[in-house]
Write a protein that holds these residues in place. Structure first.
Motif, mmCIF file in Angstrom:
data_model
loop_
_atom_site.group_PDB
_atom_site.id
_atom_site.type_symbol
_atom_site.label_atom_id
_atom_site.label_comp_id
_atom_site.label_asym_id
_atom_site.label_seq_id
_atom_site.Cartn_x
_atom_site.Cartn_y
_atom_site.Cartn_z
ATOM 1 N N PRO A 13 0.837 -1.135 -0.084
ATOM 2 C CA PRO A 13 -0.083 -0.108 0.126
ATOM 3 C C PRO A 13 0.783 1.427 0.048
ATOM 4 C CG PRO A 13 -0.922 -1.560 1.541
ATOM 5 C CD PRO A 13 0.637 -2.069 1.162
ATOM 6 N N ILE A 14 2.126 1.332 0.800
ATOM 7 C CA ILE A 14 3.043 2.381 0.586
ATOM 8 C C ILE A 14 3.749 2.672 -0.623
ATOM 9 C CG2 ILE A 14 4.919 3.304 1.766
ATOM 10 C CD1 ILE A 14 4.321 1.900 4.276
ATOM 11 N N LYS A 15 4.035 1.555 -1.091
ATOM 12 C CA LYS A 15 4.437 1.817 -2.772
ATOM 13 C C LYS A 15 3.403 2.282 -3.369
ATOM 14 C CE LYS A 15 7.441 -2.438 -2.223
ATOM 15 N NZ LYS A 15 7.828 -3.679 -2.712
ATOM 16 N N ILE A 16 2.177 1.677 -3.590
ATOM 17 C CA ILE A 16 1.075 2.500 -4.437
ATOM 18 C C ILE A 16 1.091 3.649 -4.180
ATOM 19 C CG2 ILE A 16 -1.509 2.165 -4.929
ATOM 20 C CD1 ILE A 16 -1.122 -0.861 -4.568
ATOM 21 N N PHE A 17 0.660 4.278 -3.034
ATOM 22 C CA PHE A 17 0.863 5.605 -2.285
ATOM 23 C C PHE A 17 1.752 6.337 -3.156
ATOM 24 C CE2 PHE A 17 1.695 9.061 0.286
ATOM 25 C CZ PHE A 17 0.279 9.742 0.419
ATOM 26 N N ILE A 18 3.206 5.816 -3.074
ATOM 27 C CA ILE A 18 4.153 6.719 -3.427
ATOM 28 C C ILE A 18 4.049 6.835 -5.032
ATOM 29 C CG2 ILE A 18 6.665 6.689 -3.981
ATOM 30 C CD1 ILE A 18 6.846 5.212 -0.907
ATOM 31 N N VAL A 19 3.762 5.870 -5.882
ATOM 32 C CA VAL A 19 3.552 5.924 -7.189
ATOM 33 C C VAL A 19 2.443 6.624 -7.646
ATOM 34 C CG1 VAL A 19 3.085 4.435 -9.219
ATOM 35 C CG2 VAL A 19 4.740 3.606 -7.504
ATOM 36 N N GLN A 20 1.365 6.753 -6.977
ATOM 37 C CA GLN A 20 0.293 7.578 -7.367
ATOM 38 C C GLN A 20 0.715 8.888 -7.118
ATOM 39 O OE1 GLN A 20 -3.095 5.733 -5.080
ATOM 40 N NE2 GLN A 20 -3.698 4.673 -7.211
ATOM 41 N N SER A 21 1.259 9.244 -6.117
ATOM 42 C CA SER A 21 1.754 10.633 -5.604
ATOM 43 C C SER A 21 2.796 11.030 -6.722
ATOM 44 C CB SER A 21 2.268 10.741 -4.367
ATOM 45 O OG SER A 21 1.435 10.316 -3.229
ATOM 46 N N LEU A 22 3.802 10.587 -6.997
ATOM 47 C CA LEU A 22 4.718 10.966 -7.993
ATOM 48 C C LEU A 22 3.868 11.318 -9.257
ATOM 49 C CD1 LEU A 22 7.664 8.507 -7.209
ATOM 50 C CD2 LEU A 22 7.418 11.108 -6.874
ATOM 51 N N ALA A 23 2.942 10.256 -9.664
ATOM 52 C CA ALA A 23 2.277 10.514 -10.898
ATOM 53 C C ALA A 23 1.428 11.675 -10.966
ATOM 54 C CB ALA A 23 1.457 9.268 -11.085
ATOM 55 N N CYS A 24 1.147 12.308 -10.000
ATOM 56 C CA CYS A 24 0.435 13.381 -9.915
ATOM 57 C C CYS A 24 1.293 14.612 -9.670
ATOM 58 C CB CYS A 24 -0.592 13.412 -8.474
ATOM 59 S SG CYS A 24 -2.056 12.237 -8.876
ATOM 60 N N PHE A 25 2.607 14.420 -10.036
ATOM 61 C CA PHE A 25 3.561 15.547 -10.054
ATOM 62 C C PHE A 25 4.084 16.105 -8.738
ATOM 63 C CE2 PHE A 25 1.438 15.775 -14.062
ATOM 64 C CZ PHE A 25 2.683 15.531 -15.057
ATOM 65 N N ASP A 26 3.839 15.137 -7.734
ATOM 66 C CA ASP A 26 4.532 15.647 -6.286
ATOM 67 C C ASP A 26 5.996 15.521 -6.301
ATOM 68 O OD1 ASP A 26 1.850 16.228 -5.406
ATOM 69 O OD2 ASP A 26 1.665 14.610 -4.305
ATOM 70 N N THR A 27 6.613 16.282 -5.754
ATOM 71 C CA THR A 27 7.964 16.073 -5.643
ATOM 72 C C THR A 27 8.342 14.842 -4.677
ATOM 73 O OG1 THR A 27 8.311 17.496 -3.703
ATOM 74 C CG2 THR A 27 8.424 18.514 -6.052
ATOM 75 N N PRO A 28 9.604 14.251 -4.816
ATOM 76 C CA PRO A 28 9.930 13.132 -3.876
ATOM 77 C C PRO A 28 10.005 13.693 -2.527
ATOM 78 C CG PRO A 28 11.221 13.481 -5.717
ATOM 79 C CD PRO A 28 10.424 14.613 -5.888
ATOM 80 N N GLN A 29 10.181 15.073 -2.084
ATOM 81 C CA GLN A 29 10.127 15.567 -0.637
ATOM 82 C C GLN A 29 8.836 15.325 -0.366
ATOM 83 O OE1 GLN A 29 13.009 16.388 1.308
ATOM 84 N NE2 GLN A 29 11.422 16.035 2.734
ATOM 85 N N GLN A 30 8.019 16.138 -1.085
ATOM 86 C CA GLN A 30 6.567 16.206 -0.761
ATOM 87 C C GLN A 30 6.032 14.682 -0.346
ATOM 88 O OE1 GLN A 30 5.140 17.902 -4.378
ATOM 89 N NE2 GLN A 30 4.725 20.128 -3.149
ATOM 90 N N VAL A 31 6.515 13.722 -1.419
ATOM 91 C CA VAL A 31 5.990 12.384 -1.304
ATOM 92 C C VAL A 31 6.413 11.911 0.297
ATOM 93 C CG1 VAL A 31 5.903 10.198 -2.089
ATOM 94 C CG2 VAL A 31 5.520 12.023 -3.693
ATOM 95 N N ALA A 32 7.835 12.013 0.482
ATOM 96 C CA ALA A 32 8.237 11.322 1.732
ATOM 97 C C ALA A 32 7.709 12.092 2.591
ATOM 98 C CB ALA A 32 9.945 11.745 1.701
ATOM 99 N N ASP A 33 7.487 13.224 2.869
ATOM 100 C CA ASP A 33 6.497 13.928 4.001
ATOM 101 C C ASP A 33 5.082 13.376 4.061
ATOM 102 O OD1 ASP A 33 8.700 15.544 4.392
ATOM 103 O OD2 ASP A 33 7.956 17.225 3.446
ATOM 104 N N ALA A 34 4.459 13.187 2.878
ATOM 105 C CA ALA A 34 3.291 12.557 3.075
ATOM 106 C C ALA A 34 3.401 11.060 3.663
ATOM 107 C CB ALA A 34 2.771 12.499 1.738
ATOM 108 N N VAL A 35 4.185 10.387 3.278
ATOM 109 C CA VAL A 35 4.333 8.915 3.919
ATOM 110 C C VAL A 35 4.518 9.051 5.042
ATOM 111 C CG1 VAL A 35 5.760 6.946 3.678
ATOM 112 C CG2 VAL A 35 5.142 7.814 1.516
ATOM 113 N N LYS A 36 5.358 10.189 5.760
ATOM 114 C CA LYS A 36 5.551 10.063 7.053
ATOM 115 C C LYS A 36 4.315 10.298 7.919
ATOM 116 C CE LYS A 36 8.486 12.060 10.692
ATOM 117 N NZ LYS A 36 9.559 13.302 10.891
ATOM 118 N N GLN A 37 3.500 11.388 7.269
ATOM 119 C CA GLN A 37 2.311 11.763 7.921
ATOM 120 C C GLN A 37 1.166 10.675 7.837
ATOM 121 O OE1 GLN A 37 0.427 15.236 6.068
ATOM 122 N NE2 GLN A 37 -0.665 15.781 7.814
ATOM 123 N N GLU A 38 1.162 9.986 6.765
ATOM 124 C CA GLU A 38 0.182 8.781 6.350
ATOM 125 C C GLU A 38 0.212 7.745 7.299
ATOM 126 O OE1 GLU A 38 -3.097 8.900 4.751
ATOM 127 O OE2 GLU A 38 -2.749 11.341 4.689
#
Length: 175
Positions: free
Chosen positions: A7-32
Motif C-alpha cells: 500500500p505504501i508503494k502504491i501511495f508513492i507511485v500515485q503521488s509521483l504520478a500526480c507531479f508531487d516532488t519526492p520530498q513532498q511524497v516522503a513527507d506525506a508517507v511520514k504523515q500518513e
C-alpha cells in the motif's frame, strides 16, 4: 532504507504520478503511515527517472494510468474549478468589507475570470484573435477577386477610382 509494504508503494507511485516532488511524497508517507523514508528511496518509484528504471511492470502501469487520469481530469482539482475560484473570491470580497480598494481588485479579478470563461466557449479564441482571423479572411477574398476577377463587375465599382500615392485627383471626369 526502509522496507515498504505494497500500500505504501502504491501511495508513492500515485503521488509521483500526480507531479508531487519526492520530498513532498516522503513527507506525506511520514504523515500518513508514520514511516520516515528518504527522497532518494521515493525517486526509485518514478519510472520517468533513471532511478526508477527497474520498477516493476505493475507499478509502471499504475504510474502511467494515474498520470493519464491526472492530466485528463483537472476538474477534480479544486483550484482548477471555476466554482472554487468564485467561492474564494466571494470570501475575499466579504473579508474586505471596509477596504474599497481591495474590494475593487477582487471584483476586477472576478470579472477577468468571467471574461476568460466567455472567450473560451466554443471557439477557444480571444476576441482579438477572432478579429484578426476575420481580417485575414477578407484579405484573402480580395486577393482571390484580383487574381480571378468576376465575369461582370457590379455597377457600384464603375465609379471607383484608384489612385497611386503620387497621382492627383483628375480635374475632368473620367468616362
Amino acid at each position: 532504507m526502509a522496507t515498504l509494504r505494497e500500500p505504501i508503494k502504491i501511495f508513492i507511485v500515485q503521488s509521483l504520478a500526480c507531479f508531487d516532488t519526492p520530498q513532498q511524497v516522503a513527507d506525506a508517507v511520514k504523515q500518513e503511515f508514520g514511516i520516515e523514508i528518504e527522497r532518494q528511496q521515493v525517486s526509485a518509484y518514478d519510472p520517468t527517472k533513471s532511478m526508477g528504471k527497474n520498477l516493476s511492470k505493475k507499478l509502471k502501469e499504475l504510474f502511467d494510468r494515474t498520470r493519464k487520469d491526472f492530466k485528463e481530469n483537472t476538474e477534480n482539482i479544486p483550484i482548477a474549478n471555476k466554482a472554487f475560484h468564485f467561492k474564494e473570491l466571494q470570501g475575499m470580497y466579504e473579508d474586505y468589507s471596509k477596504n474599497k480598494v481591495m474590494r475593487a481588485k477582487v471584483l476586477k479579478q472576478a470579472q477577468s475570470l468571467i471574461q476568460m470563461g466567455s472567450t473560451t466557449g466554443t471557439s477557444e479564441l480571444s476576441e482579438k484573435e477572432q478579429i484578426e482571423i476575420e481580417m485575414k479572411r477578407l484579405e484573402l477574398e480580395k486577393l482571390k477577386r484580383e487574381v480571378n476577377p468576376p465575369e461582370s463587375r457590379p455597377p457600384e465599382e464603375d465609379y471607383k477610382i484608384s489612385l497611386n500615392p503620387d497621382e492627383e485627383i483628375p480635374n475632368e471626369p473620367i468616362l
